[in-house]
Design an enzyme around this catalytic site. Structure first.
Site, PDB file in Angstrom:
ATOM      1  N   SER A   1      56.475-110.806  25.422  1.00 11.09           N
ATOM      2  CA  SER A   1      55.470-111.460  24.824  1.00 11.09           C
ATOM      3  C   SER A   1      55.464-112.942  25.194  1.00 11.09           C
ATOM      4  CB  SER A   1      55.699-111.470  23.170  1.00 11.09           C
ATOM      5  OG  SER A   1      55.342-110.195  22.809  1.00 11.09           O
TER       6      SER A   1
ATOM      7  N   GLY B   1      42.219-117.185  24.254  1.00 11.78           N
ATOM      8  CA  GLY B   1      41.124-116.376  23.735  1.00 11.78           C
ATOM      9  C   GLY B   1      40.711-116.169  22.477  1.00 11.78           C
TER      10      GLY B   1
ATOM     11  N   TYR C   1      57.230 -96.218  23.900  1.00 10.79           N
ATOM     12  CA  TYR C   1      55.895 -96.866  23.680  1.00 10.79           C
ATOM     13  C   TYR C   1      54.955 -95.650  23.862  1.00 10.79           C
ATOM     14  CZ  TYR C   1      58.057-101.376  25.029  1.00 10.79           C
ATOM     15  OH  TYR C   1      58.891-102.307  25.119  1.00 10.79           O
TER      16      TYR C   1
END
Length: 341
Positions: free
Chosen positions: A218, A228, A60
């Site tokens: 996820s 959202g 990452y």
């Protein structure tokens, strides 16, 4: 479920964690920009809240970036977590991963060679600022190396006291069985949520049989299930979602309407859509520890409180039907998505 006391054991290991962890990938890349100091403050505040399971990877920070936006670099996320956990390390369980690595040509490859396993572990220990990794995952399979060889090298790290428990990511039942025959596998990390149910048919049953805890990444559908995104929402080129079929065109609008129904049902349970989606996962008949990602403390707090959302069997069935896989449009990845996320 009481968020302050409930704990889940990771497989056959001696590791126990609270039912919802924190995924840190977005603090380094893939979902827009993040401020390192804000990220560190969020991690430290999460520990004070009670979050005790943190998920990272050496990769990452090293993945592809939008044009003109350099990536933070290989190991960035682990270094961030190491800085954040200064003085707090004994209060948490840290999971990290190895195998994906960038090449000098700018590509990424997966490396499961035993010598690489050991070198990657040593580098992760340095970046994390710790003397052991609690849960060490094989991030993605190297097709050139038998799983037995890779897991054998990981088992040697356990014997040496550098790793406490082993995990795999995104593998099927056969690989799980072969790996578990070499050393107990404590956790499998795979995508699982209301709108991505591919693990249910074969992988979850095999996890149950082998005593492996599922760690869904996820779990909020890359943010979609949090409710959202409004009609016509767009994602910049620095946002990984801009490449995913579920977030494109008519697929996005169709899936957004499913989320609208989720939000409507959430009002009847006095919670947010994201909390409802997480509660559905926690209600599955298996030990599951979701690791929703969040860059701001308000979302960490909201997700953590999903453990207090009560769902009946009828509620669980209703939500499963609402997001029947046949009703969700778009595959998991586009043709160009080859990197681990």
């Amino acid at each position: 479920m009481n968020e302050g006391t409930a704990r889940v054991r990771l497989g056959h290991s001696d590791l126990t964690v609270r039912p919802i962890g924190l995924g840190l990938m977005g603090m380094s890349q893939f979902y827009g920009t993040a401020d390192p100091e804000t990220s560190i403050a969020t991690i430290r505040s999460a520990v004070e809240l009670g979050v005790d399971f943190f998920d990272t990877s050496d990769y990452y920070g090293a993945g592809s970036a939008a044009p003109g936006r350099p990536v933070p670099g290989f190991g960035h996320n682990e270094g961030l977590l190491g800085r954040a956990l200064a003085g707090l390390r004994e209060r948490v369980v840290v999971g990290t991963k190895f195998s994906a690595r960038p090449t000098p040509e700018g590509r990424s490859v997966f490396d499961g060679r035993p010598e690489y396993v050991k070198a990657a572990c040593e580098a992760s220990l340095r970046r994390l600022g710790t003397d052991r990794i609690d849960l060490y995952y094989y991030h993605r399979l190297d097709p050139a190396v038998p799983i037995e060889d890779t897991v054998g090298a990981m088992a040697e790290l356990v014997a040496a006291g550098k790793v406490r428990a082993l995990g795999l990511s995104e593998v099927g039942p056969e690989i799980l069985r072969r790996a578990a025959a070499i050393h107990p596998i404590s956790a499998l990390q795979s995508e699982y949520s209301l709108w991505e149910r591919g693990v249910e048919a074969e992988i979850l049953p095999e996890c149950r049989r082998l005593g492996i805890t599922l760690v869904p990444y996820s779990p909020l559908g890359r943010g979609m299930l949090a409710g959202g995104f409004g009609r016509g929402a767009t994602f910049g080129i620095e946002d990984f979602r801009s490449t995913l079929p579920k977030f494109q065109g008519e697929n996005f609008e169709h899936n957004r309407r499913l989320v609208d129904a989720l939000a409507e049902f959430a009002t009847t349970r006095r919670c947010t859509p994201g909390q409802l989606a997480l509660a559905w996962l926690l209600a599955q008949p298996h030990d599951i520890v979701p690791i929703p990602g969040a860059k701001r403390m308000e979302y960490v707090r909201e997700n953590f409180r999903a453990t207090s959302v009560p769902l009946s069997a009828d509620d669980v069935a209703y939500l499963a039907g609402l997001f029947d896989p046949a009703q969700v449009q778009g595959g998991r990845y586009g043709a160009l998505n080859t990197l681990p996320r």
